[in-house]
Design a protein around this motif. Structure first.
Motif, PDB file in Angstrom:
ATOM      1  N   GLN A   1      49.257  45.787  -2.993  1.00 14.12           N
ATOM      2  CA  GLN A   1      49.414  46.240  -1.612  1.00 14.12           C
ATOM      3  C   GLN A   1      48.052  46.599  -1.013  1.00 14.12           C
ATOM      4  OE1 GLN A   1      51.942  49.722  -1.256  1.00 14.12           O
ATOM      5  NE2 GLN A   1      53.286  48.593   0.127  1.00 14.12           N
ATOM      6  N   LYS A   2      47.268  47.361  -1.764  1.00 16.66           N
ATOM      7  CA  LYS A   2      45.944  47.791  -1.306  1.00 16.66           C
ATOM      8  C   LYS A   2      45.036  46.596  -1.024  1.00 16.66           C
ATOM      9  CE  LYS A   2      42.279  50.926  -2.820  1.00 16.66           C
ATOM     10  NZ  LYS A   2      41.843  51.792  -3.919  1.00 16.66           N
ATOM     11  N   GLU A   3      45.195  45.535  -1.820  1.00 12.79           N
ATOM     12  CA  GLU A   3      44.384  44.329  -1.653  1.00 12.79           C
ATOM     13  C   GLU A   3      44.962  43.379  -0.605  1.00 12.79           C
ATOM     14  OE1 GLU A   3      41.368  43.859  -3.070  1.00 12.79           O
ATOM     15  OE2 GLU A   3      41.657  45.901  -3.832  1.00 12.79           O
ATOM     16  N   GLY A   4      46.097  43.760  -0.018  1.00  5.76           N
ATOM     17  CA  GLY A   4      46.715  42.916   1.005  1.00  5.76           C
ATOM     18  C   GLY A   4      47.364  41.670   0.446  1.00  5.76           C
ATOM     19  N   ILE A   5      47.797  41.743  -0.809  1.00 10.50           N
ATOM     20  CA  ILE A   5      48.416  40.593  -1.466  1.00 10.50           C
ATOM     21  C   ILE A   5      49.921  40.820  -1.542  1.00 10.50           C
ATOM     22  CG2 ILE A   5      48.520  39.233  -3.589  1.00 10.50           C
ATOM     23  CD1 ILE A   5      45.618  40.186  -4.163  1.00 10.50           C
TER      24      ILE A   5
END
Length: 169
Positions: free
Chosen positions: A32-36
């Motif tokens: 989530q943090k990496e936008g994946i």
């Protein structure tokens, strides 16, 4: 010592589930943090398809050691997200071969570095704790023990052995 630790094997499954859920939540936070847009529960299918161009649902279920219906449900979910597709096998019309779609392959390129980072972080974490270093070998040992013994039968035998006739005199 907390309640779970004090109850030993009575809560083994609950402790393993709690540990698994906590681990997967942390991994999902990273995605989530990496936008994946990836869920850690998809890992086994993506990993196997990263190593094999195509696999049948039966092969997937056997390799990830889940029931055929569970594997089929996971594949259906991934199909809805257009990450995998399946096609009838040319030499056996009963078999459905699962492959990554172009979107699935693109997602795979995004998650591969995360997998490397997970391995590195977990290795460092475990190296810092002597007891944690025993975890994977211990889990393997327990998995092997479960394969070699029928726990339900052993529990039933203990129940029969411990039952004593009640004297009503």
């Amino acid at each position: 010592m907390n309640l779970y630790q004090s109850l030993g094997y009575l809560v083994l499954g609950s402790r393993l589930r709690r540990l698994s859920e906590a681990f997967l939540a942390e991994i999902n936070r990273v995605y989530q943090k990496e936008g994946i847009d990836f869920d850690a529960s998809w890992f086994p299918v993506f990993y196997l398809l990263s190593k094999n161009e195509a696999l049948s649902i039966k092969e997937l279920s056997e390799q990830i050691e889940v029931s055929h219906p569970a594997a089929s449900q996971l594949i259906t979910n991934l199909k809805k997200r257009e990450l995998v597709t399946s096609a009838t096998c040319n030499d056996d019309g009963r078999r459905q071969l699962v492959t990554l779609t172009d979107s699935g392959k693109k997602l795979l390129t995004q998650i591969l570095p995360v997998w490397d980072a997970i391995s590195t972080a977990m290795t460092k974490l475990v190296e810092s704790n002597e007891q944690a270093q025993q975890l994977l070998p211990a889990i393997t040992g327990l998995e092997n023990a479960f394969r070699q013994a029928n726990l339900a039968d052993a529990i039933s035998q203990n129940l029969v052995a411990n039952l004593k006739p009640v004297n009503h005199e």
